[in-house]
Structures are given as C-alpha cells and as structure tokens.
Scaffold this motif. Sequence first.
Motif, PDB file in Angstrom:
ATOM      1  N   ARG A 359       0.819  -1.214   0.000  1.00 25.09           N
ATOM      2  CA  ARG A 359       0.000   0.000   0.000  1.00 25.09           C
ATOM      3  C   ARG A 359       0.850   1.259   0.000  1.00 25.09           C
ATOM      4  N   ASP A 360       1.860   1.306   0.854  1.00 28.37           N
ATOM      5  CA  ASP A 360       2.623   2.531   1.027  1.00 28.37           C
ATOM      6  C   ASP A 360       4.048   2.456   0.491  1.00 28.37           C
ATOM      7  N   SER A 361       4.531   1.282   0.151  1.00 27.62           N
ATOM      8  CA  SER A 361       5.900   1.160  -0.349  1.00 27.62           C
ATOM      9  C   SER A 361       5.991  -0.017  -1.301  1.00 27.62           C
ATOM     10  N   ALA A 362       7.073  -0.021  -2.062  1.00 30.96           N
ATOM     11  CA  ALA A 362       7.304  -1.105  -3.027  1.00 30.96           C
ATOM     12  C   ALA A 362       8.267  -2.108  -2.408  1.00 30.96           C
ATOM     13  N   ASP A 363       7.761  -2.906  -1.490  1.00 30.34           N
ATOM     14  CA  ASP A 363       8.579  -3.925  -0.845  1.00 30.34           C
ATOM     15  C   ASP A 363       8.993  -4.980  -1.880  1.00 30.34           C
ATOM     16  N   ARG A 364      10.297  -5.236  -1.969  1.00 28.81           N
ATOM     17  CA  ARG A 364      10.873  -6.207  -2.907  1.00 28.81           C
ATOM     18  C   ARG A 364      10.681  -5.791  -4.370  1.00 28.81           C
ATOM     19  N   THR A 365      10.459  -4.510  -4.608  1.00 26.52           N
ATOM     20  CA  THR A 365      10.382  -4.062  -5.997  1.00 26.52           C
ATOM     21  C   THR A 365      11.718  -4.260  -6.697  1.00 26.52           C
ATOM     22  N   ILE A 381      15.969  -1.814  -1.459  1.00 24.45           N
ATOM     23  CA  ILE A 381      16.696  -0.818  -2.247  1.00 24.45           C
ATOM     24  C   ILE A 381      15.804   0.368  -2.587  1.00 24.45           C
ATOM     25  N   TYR A 382      14.581   0.085  -2.991  1.00 21.47           N
ATOM     26  CA  TYR A 382      13.661   1.125  -3.460  1.00 21.47           C
ATOM     27  C   TYR A 382      12.424   1.079  -2.592  1.00 21.47           C
ATOM     28  N   GLN A 383      12.084   2.208  -1.981  1.00 24.70           N
ATOM     29  CA  GLN A 383      11.017   2.230  -0.983  1.00 24.70           C
ATOM     30  C   GLN A 383       9.788   3.017  -1.420  1.00 24.70           C
ATOM     31  N   GLU A 384       9.723   3.428  -2.662  1.00 16.07           N
ATOM     32  CA  GLU A 384       8.550   4.163  -3.120  1.00 16.07           C
ATOM     33  C   GLU A 384       7.546   3.202  -3.739  1.00 16.07           C
ATOM     34  N   ARG A 385       6.339   3.668  -3.882  1.00 16.45           N
ATOM     35  CA  ARG A 385       5.235   2.775  -4.246  1.00 16.45           C
ATOM     36  C   ARG A 385       5.013   2.694  -5.759  1.00 16.45           C
ATOM     37  N   PHE A 386       6.081   2.618  -6.507  1.00 16.78           N
ATOM     38  CA  PHE A 386       5.998   2.479  -7.958  1.00 16.78           C
ATOM     39  C   PHE A 386       6.803   1.256  -8.393  1.00 16.78           C
ATOM     40  N   THR A 387       6.301   0.566  -9.374  1.00 20.00           N
ATOM     41  CA  THR A 387       7.063  -0.537  -9.965  1.00 20.00           C
ATOM     42  C   THR A 387       8.065   0.019 -10.970  1.00 20.00           C
ATOM     43  N   CYS A 388       9.062  -0.798 -11.305  1.00 17.85           N
ATOM     44  CA  CYS A 388      10.144  -0.372 -12.204  1.00 17.85           C
ATOM     45  C   CYS A 388      10.190  -1.308 -13.410  1.00 17.85           C
ATOM     46  N   ASP A 407       6.710   8.084 -13.494  1.00 18.94           N
ATOM     47  CA  ASP A 407       7.088   9.010 -14.566  1.00 18.94           C
ATOM     48  C   ASP A 407       8.419   9.693 -14.284  1.00 18.94           C
ATOM     49  N   TYR A 408       9.371   8.946 -13.765  1.00 19.63           N
ATOM     50  CA  TYR A 408      10.726   9.447 -13.589  1.00 19.63           C
ATOM     51  C   TYR A 408      11.673   8.254 -13.530  1.00 19.63           C
ATOM     52  N   MET A 409      12.964   8.522 -13.725  1.00 21.03           N
ATOM     53  CA  MET A 409      14.009   7.516 -13.576  1.00 21.03           C
ATOM     54  C   MET A 409      14.831   7.863 -12.343  1.00 21.03           C
ATOM     55  N   ALA A 410      15.075   6.860 -11.519  1.00 20.26           N
ATOM     56  CA  ALA A 410      15.859   7.034 -10.293  1.00 20.26           C
ATOM     57  C   ALA A 410      17.233   6.413 -10.486  1.00 20.26           C
ATOM     58  N   VAL A 411      18.251   7.007  -9.869  1.00 18.83           N
ATOM     59  CA  VAL A 411      19.623   6.515  -9.986  1.00 18.83           C
ATOM     60  C   VAL A 411      20.050   5.908  -8.656  1.00 18.83           C
ATOM     61  N   PHE A 412      20.769   4.771  -8.733  1.00 21.54           N
ATOM     62  CA  PHE A 412      21.213   4.020  -7.557  1.00 21.54           C
ATOM     63  C   PHE A 412      22.701   3.729  -7.674  1.00 21.54           C
ATOM     64  N   MET A 420      19.795   4.793  -3.155  1.00 24.02           N
ATOM     65  CA  MET A 420      19.231   5.650  -4.189  1.00 24.02           C
ATOM     66  C   MET A 420      19.667   7.092  -3.959  1.00 24.02           C
ATOM     67  N   ASN A 421      19.995   7.781  -5.035  1.00 23.07           N
ATOM     68  CA  ASN A 421      20.330   9.201  -4.978  1.00 23.07           C
ATOM     69  C   ASN A 421      19.017   9.992  -5.022  1.00 23.07           C
ATOM     70  N   LYS A 422      18.599  10.521  -3.884  1.00 21.27           N
ATOM     71  CA  LYS A 422      17.316  11.202  -3.797  1.00 21.27           C
ATOM     72  C   LYS A 422      17.358  12.614  -4.355  1.00 21.27           C
ATOM     73  N   ARG A 423      18.539  13.109  -4.658  1.00 28.19           N
ATOM     74  CA  ARG A 423      18.649  14.469  -5.174  1.00 28.19           C
ATOM     75  C   ARG A 423      18.694  14.533  -6.696  1.00 28.19           C
ATOM     76  N   ARG A 424      18.694  13.376  -7.344  1.00 25.17           N
ATOM     77  CA  ARG A 424      18.753  13.383  -8.810  1.00 25.17           C
ATOM     78  C   ARG A 424      17.657  12.499  -9.379  1.00 25.17           C
ATOM     79  N   ARG A 425      16.788  13.104 -10.178  1.00 28.28           N
ATOM     80  CA  ARG A 425      15.725  12.386 -10.879  1.00 28.28           C
ATOM     81  C   ARG A 425      15.655  12.868 -12.321  1.00 28.28           C
ATOM     82  N   TYR A 426      15.267  11.957 -13.173  1.00 27.24           N
ATOM     83  CA  TYR A 426      15.135  12.271 -14.595  1.00 27.24           C
ATOM     84  C   TYR A 426      13.646  12.264 -14.927  1.00 27.24           C
ATOM     85  N   GLU A 427      13.078  13.462 -14.996  1.00 30.24           N
ATOM     86  CA  GLU A 427      11.633  13.611 -15.174  1.00 30.24           C
ATOM     87  C   GLU A 427      11.331  14.302 -16.500  1.00 30.24           C
TER      88      GLU A 427
END
Length: 503
Positions: A359-365, A381-388, A407-412, A420-427
């Motif tokens: 519900r609130d996070s992407a456990d084992r995404t 590794i990734y704690q947001e509620r979106f699949t990759c 609708d963004y790319m995250a860098v790890f 995960m680098n929380k200060r850099r997103r590709y939107e």
Amino acid sequence: MSSLVAYEDSESEDDCLDQPEEGTSASIQAGSCEQNRGVGLCSSSEIVLSPHSFTADPDSSVLDCHRTRSSSVLHPGSQPQSWFDRDGTARDAAAPLSLPATQGHVSPPQTLPNVPQCSGDGLNPAKRNHTVRPGVRPYVPKRQRLASSVGTVDLKYPAERVPGNGTGESQILSDVSATVKPYLAHKPGASGIPRRLLMSLAGHQGPVNAVRWCPVPHLSHLLLSASMDKTFKVWDGAESGRCLRVYTCHSGAVRDARWTSCGRQLLSGSFDNTAVITDVETGQQLVKLDNQFKVMRVVPHPSSPEVFLCGGHGSAVKAWDSRSCKVVKVYKAGIQQTLDILFLRGGVDFITSSDCVSRDSADRTLIAWDYQTTAKVSNQIYQERFTCPSLALHPLEESFVAQTNGDYMAVFSSQQPYRMNKRRRYEGHKVEGYAVQCEFSPDGTILASGSSTGSAHFYDYHNARIRHTLHAHSRPCLCVSQHPVLPATAATCDWAGEIKVWH
C-alpha cells in the motif's frame, strides 16, 4: 513378381502425364541408404524405368513422369527378362533404352553436353549417363528444386531469408557497412543527440517491445527487433533499411531478444514459455528451453556467455546452462512477476525488478542477488510505491538507473548497500504502465528513454536535464537504443509496430 515402389519426393497427380500399362516396366533396385538419402529414397526403395519414361513432347521441354505401383523387378544376378513396347513388341530387358518414334521418324539418341549428371542417387554408375533427345530437360526432384530456390536456408528450421543480392548466398555477418567502417579505426568520440529521421522500418504486425544494435563494432549496422507478432527480425539499420532475416521459432509473443557477445547468436524469450538461442546466419534453432512460465526477460551472463537468466510470469528467476540445457540455479523471490534483470559489473551480483507493491511502499520491488549462492543481498533498495519496468547500467560509473511508473528515472549506486540518490531524478516523460525502457549512451553522458506519449527523451546524465526531445511516434515509444559506434544515431520502436532510425 510385383513390388511396391516407394517415391518419397511426392508430386501432385497433375505432374504425371501418362501412366504406363501394368507389366511394361523394369525396375532397378536402389543402392545404399547413404546414397539414397540425397534424393529422399530409403534403402528399400526402387527406381522404376519405363520404356516411355523419357517421351519428349514436341511442344514442351519437360519429360513425362510416371509412377507405377506394381512392376516386374529385375534383381541382381537373375536372368534378363523381357518387357514390351506399347505396340506389343517384345524387347530384352538388358537392351539399351531408346526413345519411341515421333511422326514415323527416329532420331539417333545423343547426350547433351551441358546436362549435369546425377550423383549419389543410388543408381549404378554405368546407368547414370542417360541419352536424351535435344531440348529435353532431365527431371529434377522436388526437394532439390526447393533447396535451390531458397539459397542456404535449411527448410527444417522456421526462419525466413529475405533475398538481397540475388545470388542465394547469405551475407548477414560477412558484410561490413560502409557507413560504420570509417569509425572502426578511431576511438569513439563524444555521443551526440539525434535530431533527424534517417529511415523507417516497417514489417512487424504487432507492438515492437525492443530494438538493439549488435554489440560487435564491425557488425553494429545490424539492428535486432522483438515483436508481439511472434517474430524477431534482423535489419540493416545503417544503410538500406532492409529486413535481412525473419525468425519465427516462437508460437507466442516475443517479449525480449538480445545479441550474444560474439554477435553470431540471438537469445529470445517468449510468452510461449520458452527461451531460444538462434543462429543469426542460418536461422537454425540451436537451443530451446521450457521455463514453464511466460518469459519477459532473457539476460546472458557478462563473463559466462553460455549461462543466461530467465524471468517472467513466475515466482522465481532461473539460470540456464545452454551447453547442458539444464537449470543450474534458481532464485526464489516469492513474487508474481519479474519485470527486468540487470547484471552489475563483473556478474557477481544482479538486480531484479518485480511487480510486488504494497500500500505505502514497493517492498521487494528491486532485489539484489548474489549470483553464486542465490542468496538475497538486499530487498530494501527502493522504498517508493511504484514498480520499475526497466533497468540500465552505467557503462563507466558504479551506478544504475531504474525506470519507474512514477514518470521518472531514479539513480542508484551499483555497490552495496545500493542506495538511491534522492537528489537526482530524470523527469519529463510518461510511463503510464507501459514497459518503457531506458538506456545509456556508450560514453555514459546521455540517458535516453521512451515515453507513453510517443516521444524519445535524451537527458544529460550528470545534471538530469533534458537535452532534446524527439517526437518520434504517434503511439507509445517503448525503447530508444543508441548506436555503439556511430555518433548521434539511435533507433526507436513503438506500440504500433513501427521502427525508426535517427541521426
């Protein structure tokens, strides 16, 4: 004595213009089985020679063919028997075969100098040089006619050769593109941004999931495409835009296809539950493996090319050894579906992406695995509620990116603990549930991504800004593949089955 004549090279009944009368033919027993396989006859077959088998039609250059279901057999060592002409005249079976008269005039038989003689057909060598009339073409078996019409393609394997030079010779891996050749002797420069359309490649009848350039530099003009129309194809993506070969070894949608490191084989995965290794040049199916689930990703090991991973609509990822055709490792994730697999540098660890979302996070995404021990290194590794839906490894730095349905790319970081680098997103692009893929340029300065809007986006990797947007397609753009040798060249594909090359 009556015998049943076997004739494997079947023809339609219209090809048999005249049936000889029963008892008017002598048959010669076929030779060894090894000789007969060349023309489709088994060792127990018999070749029937009729006195009217070489009747020439004045208006046609094609010989009449006859099939006789029962005939008198002349066995080796037996006494010569007699056979009869249609007019009832008896002839000795050992007498030379001559052609019947036409309009009351008999021409002396002669041998055509340019007529190729049969070889390996099971006949006695003394009886191979038949005498034929001028203008009469000898009979060629149907299997040989088919083989000569398709060039080097083996009819046992479901691959289609698209003729290009008219010689019947396959030149997929022997040609070097004149466009790519000048860049092979120089060190690759900085990657550029493609801005103009070079060519459109049409031919797929369903969505194209991926396009990939051949990783071998001198073969990098070859472009591989995988489609939901159950086929994958190889194109000349640098010059002519021709489809060089169509591969149809799957009975379901082809979800993924990749080049092997040598560039001579293709690895594909399909919704028919199989993963297949195919020879690029001949189209032969070398290995076919049943995974018992729909395959969405096939990824070869970077340092052991004979081993590859398969993931898809199953709770585990399987590692196959193509030499033994056996599963050598199983990675049990307890998930419903694997979306992508990415080997990190050296192949010691790899990352899998799944559709497991709470519900609130992407456990084992995103899960990191130890390749040798099959143990989970990390599943936080990734704690947001979106699949990759896709992953991409930076070619030089210790990092990788994940395409997300946010609708963004995250860098790890590609080293433990994979933060995960929380200060850099590709939107700036849209995903909206499509399997939109992302990819780095060869020098790692540009990160490209498709979009559900049909656009292709090119980002500066270091500052995460969009450098250029191509309005490439009217349907969702699923993949952007940047050329490994040519600067400022990329291929895109969309949900409608269209492929475009840009420069």
